[in-house]
Design a protein around this motif. Structure first.
Motif, mmCIF file in Angstrom:
data_model
loop_
_atom_site.group_PDB
_atom_site.id
_atom_site.type_symbol
_atom_site.label_atom_id
_atom_site.label_comp_id
_atom_site.label_asym_id
_atom_site.label_seq_id
_atom_site.Cartn_x
_atom_site.Cartn_y
_atom_site.Cartn_z
ATOM 1 N N PHE A 94 3.023 -7.190 70.980
ATOM 2 C CA PHE A 94 2.158 -8.349 70.817
ATOM 3 C C PHE A 94 2.680 -9.213 69.685
ATOM 4 C CE2 PHE A 94 -1.399 -10.482 68.744
ATOM 5 C CZ PHE A 94 -1.961 -11.151 69.812
ATOM 6 N N GLU A 95 2.622 -10.521 69.892
ATOM 7 C CA GLU A 95 3.062 -11.459 68.864
ATOM 8 C C GLU A 95 2.262 -12.754 68.994
ATOM 9 O OE1 GLU A 95 7.286 -13.372 67.389
ATOM 10 O OE2 GLU A 95 7.019 -12.970 69.520
ATOM 11 N N GLU A 96 1.884 -13.300 67.866
ATOM 12 C CA GLU A 96 1.274 -14.621 67.864
ATOM 13 C C GLU A 96 2.394 -15.614 67.591
ATOM 14 O OE1 GLU A 96 -2.394 -17.084 65.854
ATOM 15 O OE2 GLU A 96 -1.908 -15.095 65.137
ATOM 16 N N LYS A 97 2.614 -16.523 68.532
ATOM 17 C CA LYS A 97 3.765 -17.421 68.449
ATOM 18 C C LYS A 97 3.354 -18.847 68.797
ATOM 19 C CE LYS A 97 8.540 -17.444 70.020
ATOM 20 N NZ LYS A 97 9.523 -16.734 70.831
ATOM 21 N N LYS A 98 3.472 -19.736 67.837
ATOM 22 C CA LYS A 98 3.182 -21.162 68.037
ATOM 23 C C LYS A 98 1.803 -21.385 68.657
ATOM 24 C CE LYS A 98 8.000 -22.525 68.410
ATOM 25 N NZ LYS A 98 9.016 -23.231 69.164
ATOM 26 N N GLY A 99 0.813 -20.692 68.147
ATOM 27 C CA GLY A 99 -0.552 -20.885 68.615
ATOM 28 C C GLY A 99 -0.897 -20.179 69.916
ATOM 29 N N VAL A 100 -0.013 -19.300 70.375
ATOM 30 C CA VAL A 100 -0.266 -18.558 71.617
ATOM 31 C C VAL A 100 -0.106 -17.069 71.327
ATOM 32 C CG1 VAL A 100 0.498 -18.171 73.991
ATOM 33 C CG2 VAL A 100 0.620 -20.464 73.010
ATOM 34 N N ASN A 101 -1.031 -16.279 71.823
ATOM 35 C CA ASN A 101 -0.960 -14.818 71.706
ATOM 36 C C ASN A 101 -0.162 -14.293 72.900
ATOM 37 O OD1 ASN A 101 -2.801 -14.681 69.410
ATOM 38 N ND2 ASN A 101 -4.347 -15.324 70.872
ATOM 39 N N VAL A 102 0.986 -13.686 72.618
ATOM 40 C CA VAL A 102 1.911 -13.281 73.679
ATOM 41 C C VAL A 102 1.982 -11.755 73.768
ATOM 42 C CG1 VAL A 102 4.258 -13.472 74.581
ATOM 43 C CG2 VAL A 102 3.285 -15.361 73.248
ATOM 44 N N PHE A 103 1.792 -11.234 74.977
ATOM 45 C CA PHE A 103 2.011 -9.825 75.273
ATOM 46 C C PHE A 103 3.358 -9.716 75.987
ATOM 47 C CE2 PHE A 103 -2.609 -10.101 75.155
ATOM 48 C CZ PHE A 103 -2.949 -8.985 74.412
ATOM 49 N N HIS A 155 -6.800 -5.611 71.627
ATOM 50 C CA HIS A 155 -6.505 -6.923 71.056
ATOM 51 C C HIS A 155 -7.673 -7.887 71.210
ATOM 52 C CE1 HIS A 155 -2.391 -6.694 69.631
ATOM 53 N NE2 HIS A 155 -2.167 -5.842 70.616
ATOM 54 N N LYS A 156 -8.420 -7.728 72.277
ATOM 55 C CA LYS A 156 -9.563 -8.613 72.511
ATOM 56 C C LYS A 156 -10.583 -8.490 71.390
ATOM 57 C CE LYS A 156 -13.303 -9.352 75.805
ATOM 58 N NZ LYS A 156 -14.522 -8.809 75.303
ATOM 59 N N ASN A 157 -10.713 -7.323 70.829
ATOM 60 C CA ASN A 157 -11.712 -7.083 69.801
ATOM 61 C C ASN A 157 -11.275 -7.538 68.413
ATOM 62 O OD1 ASN A 157 -13.560 -6.007 71.586
ATOM 63 N ND2 ASN A 157 -12.669 -3.977 71.441
ATOM 64 N N LYS A 158 -10.040 -7.998 68.281
ATOM 65 C CA LYS A 158 -9.557 -8.509 67.004
ATOM 66 C C LYS A 158 -9.690 -10.027 66.991
ATOM 67 C CE LYS A 158 -6.373 -4.681 66.527
ATOM 68 N NZ LYS A 158 -4.990 -4.242 66.512
ATOM 69 N N GLU A 159 -9.773 -10.572 65.814
ATOM 70 C CA GLU A 159 -9.905 -12.019 65.684
ATOM 71 C C GLU A 159 -8.537 -12.675 65.542
ATOM 72 O OE1 GLU A 159 -12.564 -14.042 65.989
ATOM 73 O OE2 GLU A 159 -13.612 -12.232 66.611
ATOM 74 N N TYR A 160 -8.230 -13.558 66.463
ATOM 75 C CA TYR A 160 -7.015 -14.351 66.403
ATOM 76 C C TYR A 160 -7.424 -15.820 66.472
ATOM 77 C CZ TYR A 160 -4.628 -9.991 67.310
ATOM 78 O OH TYR A 160 -4.170 -8.710 67.213
ATOM 79 N N PRO A 161 -6.732 -16.674 65.734
ATOM 80 C CA PRO A 161 -7.115 -18.078 65.717
ATOM 81 C C PRO A 161 -6.993 -18.759 67.078
ATOM 82 C CG PRO A 161 -5.166 -17.707 64.335
ATOM 83 C CD PRO A 161 -5.625 -16.382 64.837
ATOM 84 N N SER A 162 -6.030 -18.352 67.870
ATOM 85 C CA SER A 162 -5.818 -18.994 69.161
ATOM 86 C C SER A 162 -6.556 -18.240 70.272
ATOM 87 C CB SER A 162 -4.333 -19.033 69.493
ATOM 88 O OG SER A 162 -4.142 -19.597 70.773
ATOM 89 N N GLN A 196 -6.694 -10.576 82.127
ATOM 90 C CA GLN A 196 -6.928 -12.005 81.945
ATOM 91 C C GLN A 196 -8.429 -12.305 81.900
ATOM 92 O OE1 GLN A 196 -6.461 -14.498 85.270
ATOM 93 N NE2 GLN A 196 -6.309 -16.362 84.078
ATOM 94 N N SER A 197 -9.178 -11.669 82.765
ATOM 95 C CA SER A 197 -10.629 -11.880 82.795
ATOM 96 C C SER A 197 -11.272 -11.423 81.489
ATOM 97 C CB SER A 197 -11.260 -11.130 83.962
ATOM 98 O OG SER A 197 -10.775 -11.636 85.172
ATOM 99 N N ARG A 198 -10.823 -10.301 80.968
ATOM 100 C CA ARG A 198 -11.363 -9.805 79.687
ATOM 101 C C ARG A 198 -11.071 -10.780 78.555
ATOM 102 N NH1 ARG A 198 -10.316 -3.320 79.063
ATOM 103 N NH2 ARG A 198 -12.045 -2.710 80.379
ATOM 104 N N LEU A 199 -9.852 -11.303 78.541
ATOM 105 C CA LEU A 199 -9.475 -12.211 77.470
ATOM 106 C C LEU A 199 -10.221 -13.539 77.574
ATOM 107 C CD1 LEU A 199 -5.653 -11.489 77.435
ATOM 108 C CD2 LEU A 199 -7.318 -10.817 75.688
ATOM 109 N N LYS A 200 -10.480 -14.000 78.784
ATOM 110 C CA LYS A 200 -11.212 -15.250 78.968
ATOM 111 C C LYS A 200 -12.655 -15.128 78.509
ATOM 112 C CE LYS A 200 -10.015 -18.181 82.448
ATOM 113 N NZ LYS A 200 -9.966 -18.609 83.847
ATOM 114 N N SER A 201 -13.221 -13.937 78.628
ATOM 115 C CA SER A 201 -14.626 -13.734 78.273
ATOM 116 C C SER A 201 -14.816 -13.594 76.769
ATOM 117 C CB SER A 201 -15.188 -12.499 78.973
ATOM 118 O OG SER A 201 -14.598 -11.318 78.460
ATOM 119 N N ARG A 202 -13.753 -13.691 76.039
ATOM 120 C CA ARG A 202 -13.769 -13.531 74.590
ATOM 121 C C ARG A 202 -14.526 -14.614 73.906
ATOM 122 N NH1 ARG A 202 -8.920 -14.148 70.571
ATOM 123 N NH2 ARG A 202 -10.260 -14.013 68.814
#
Length: 75
Positions: free
Chosen positions: A7-16, A37-44, A69-75
């Protein structure tokens, strides 16, 4: 072979970055990693799955990606 997910946060996008075989046996691992990862706070709120390293994917793997994808969208 299994699956490796980085996992990496890159240019405002969380990338797996997914590498290996994404099949029935490994799909649960992917969903668990995404859930953690869904349960952690990320700016993007933008997420990307880089599948360049995936050498095999079956219908369970595709289902895991859709579910994740559905889990991440419901964040």
């Amino acid at each position: 072979m299994g699956i490796e997910v980085k996992f990496e946060e890159k240019k405002g996008v969380n990338v797996f970055y997914v590498k290996g075989e994404l099949d029935f046996n490994e799909s649960k691992d992917l969903k668990n990693i995404v859930y953690d990862h869904k349960n952690k706070e990320y700016p993007s709120k933008k997420y990307l799955f880089n599948l360049k390293g995936v050498i095999y994917i079956d219908s369970s793997g595709i289902g895991a990606l859709i579910s994740s994808q559905s889990r991440l969208k419901s964040r």
